[in-house]
Design an enzyme around this catalytic site. Sequence first.
Site, short mmCIF file in Angstrom:
data_model
loop_
_atom_site.label_atom_id
_atom_site.label_comp_id
_atom_site.label_asym_id
_atom_site.label_seq_id
_atom_site.Cartn_x
_atom_site.Cartn_y
_atom_site.Cartn_z
N ARG A 135 0.85 -1.21 0.00
CA ARG A 135 0.00 0.00 0.00
C ARG A 135 0.88 1.25 0.00
O ARG A 135 0.58 2.25 -0.66
CB ARG A 135 -0.93 -0.01 1.22
CG ARG A 135 -2.08 -0.97 1.08
CD ARG A 135 -2.98 -0.95 2.30
NE ARG A 135 -3.62 0.34 2.50
CZ ARG A 135 -4.29 0.65 3.61
NH1 ARG A 135 -4.37 -0.23 4.59
NH2 ARG A 135 -4.88 1.82 3.76
N GLN B 262 -9.25 10.33 8.03
CA GLN B 262 -9.15 8.93 8.40
C GLN B 262 -8.05 8.28 7.58
O GLN B 262 -7.69 7.13 7.79
CB GLN B 262 -10.46 8.21 8.14
CG GLN B 262 -11.65 8.80 8.89
CD GLN B 262 -12.96 8.15 8.46
OE1 GLN B 262 -13.34 7.10 8.97
NE2 GLN B 262 -13.62 8.76 7.49
N ASN B 263 -7.53 9.01 6.58
CA ASN B 263 -6.57 8.43 5.64
C ASN B 263 -5.17 8.41 6.24
O ASN B 263 -4.83 9.20 7.12
CB ASN B 263 -6.57 9.24 4.33
CG ASN B 263 -7.95 9.23 3.67
OD1 ASN B 263 -8.76 8.37 3.99
ND2 ASN B 263 -8.21 10.19 2.80
N HIS C 214 -6.34 8.11 12.19
CA HIS C 214 -5.93 6.70 12.11
C HIS C 214 -4.44 6.55 11.83
O HIS C 214 -4.01 5.52 11.31
CB HIS C 214 -6.77 5.96 11.05
CG HIS C 214 -8.21 5.92 11.40
ND1 HIS C 214 -9.21 5.80 10.47
CD2 HIS C 214 -8.84 6.03 12.59
CE1 HIS C 214 -10.40 5.80 11.07
NE2 HIS C 214 -10.20 5.95 12.35
N SER D 44 -17.36 6.38 3.84
CA SER D 44 -18.59 5.57 3.87
C SER D 44 -19.33 5.76 5.19
O SER D 44 -20.43 5.24 5.36
CB SER D 44 -18.24 4.08 3.68
OG SER D 44 -17.27 3.71 4.66
N ALA E 43 -14.90 14.01 -5.11
CA ALA E 43 -14.32 15.19 -4.45
C ALA E 43 -13.46 15.99 -5.42
O ALA E 43 -13.33 17.21 -5.31
CB ALA E 43 -13.47 14.71 -3.27
#
Length: 252
Positions: A77, A108-109, A126, A196, A238
């Site tokens: 990732r 949150q990324n 996070h 989400s 976005a």
Amino acid sequence: MNDEHEYQEAIERAAEVLRDAQRPVIMTGAGVSAESGIATFRDPEEGLWAKYDPMELAHIDAFERDPELVTRWYHWRFRKCKDAEPNAGHRAIAELQRRVPGTVLVTQNIDGLHQAAGSEGVIELHGSILRWRCTDTGAIVPIEQIPFEEFPPRSITGGLLRPDVVWFGEMLPPEALEAAAEAVSACDVFMSVGTSSVVYPAAGYAEMAASRGVPTIEVNPEPTPLTARVDVSLRSGAGRAMPDLVRMAFGN
Ligand code: BV8
């Protein structure tokens, strides 16, 4: 009424709200990085990882069970994030922060793309894939200092290294939680962009703002559990909606 007309109307309504804001909170999720080519949690991941569920791998139990698999997944990732560029959505959010200095960005990324787009003071709920942590000493190691010749990688003291992110089943960093709760309780507009809205406690912030009577805006091409609750829903990516919104609210 056609979608395009509805979109333009919604942009105007959202711009009206944002124009007068002094202390907006923008909360983002994986969707804001989708147009940078980074798969979201719910998109099928291409290639090797198509057979694993991110919700399974982003879990402390998965790391304890198979630290090699989990650290390989995060290294894979990371390589995706490293090659990714911030998109127009990230850049518009950074522009909004410049236009309205009281803006607070909560993400949150873990990909660091908001910072790469020029955003400052980003609250990383996070954590970040760009930092790893020794499971023995807690020492933080920037990812560029890890050779990744072995998986799981080890710190100089021999402890296992893990990404400095918050996994399911783990507490969020107290300082991030505190900063986010403070910003949400003081905000005068709340925007949810590209999430989400199913993961807590992040998913609870919009409700916290709405229950104070604060106008809420959502940017997401798909409906979420939040959509019926927000004042303005921009059903768009976005990368289009955020530049349109900042331009409509503050001019070019
Ligand atoms: C915790 C980091 C205390 C790692 C992640 C209360 C109620 C219910 C459950 C719970 C609760 N409290 C705690 C829980 C359990 C759990 C939870 O919420 N589970 C859910 C699934 C029900 N929460 C936790 O465990 C949290 N810890 O609360 O600590 C505790 C401790 C022990 C036991 C209990 C409580 C920790 C959660 C953090 C997990 N880490 N990420 C990593 O990245 O690898 S979560 C990860 O998924 C993301 O960070 C994000 O937070 C979450 C959801 O992802 P999204 O960002 O929303 O992305 P997603 O793919 O889901 O959606 C993308 C959206 O974008 C879509 O809607 C799509 O339509 C849209 N989109 C697509 N393209 C675009 C777009 N939008 C705009 N533009 C586009 N172009």
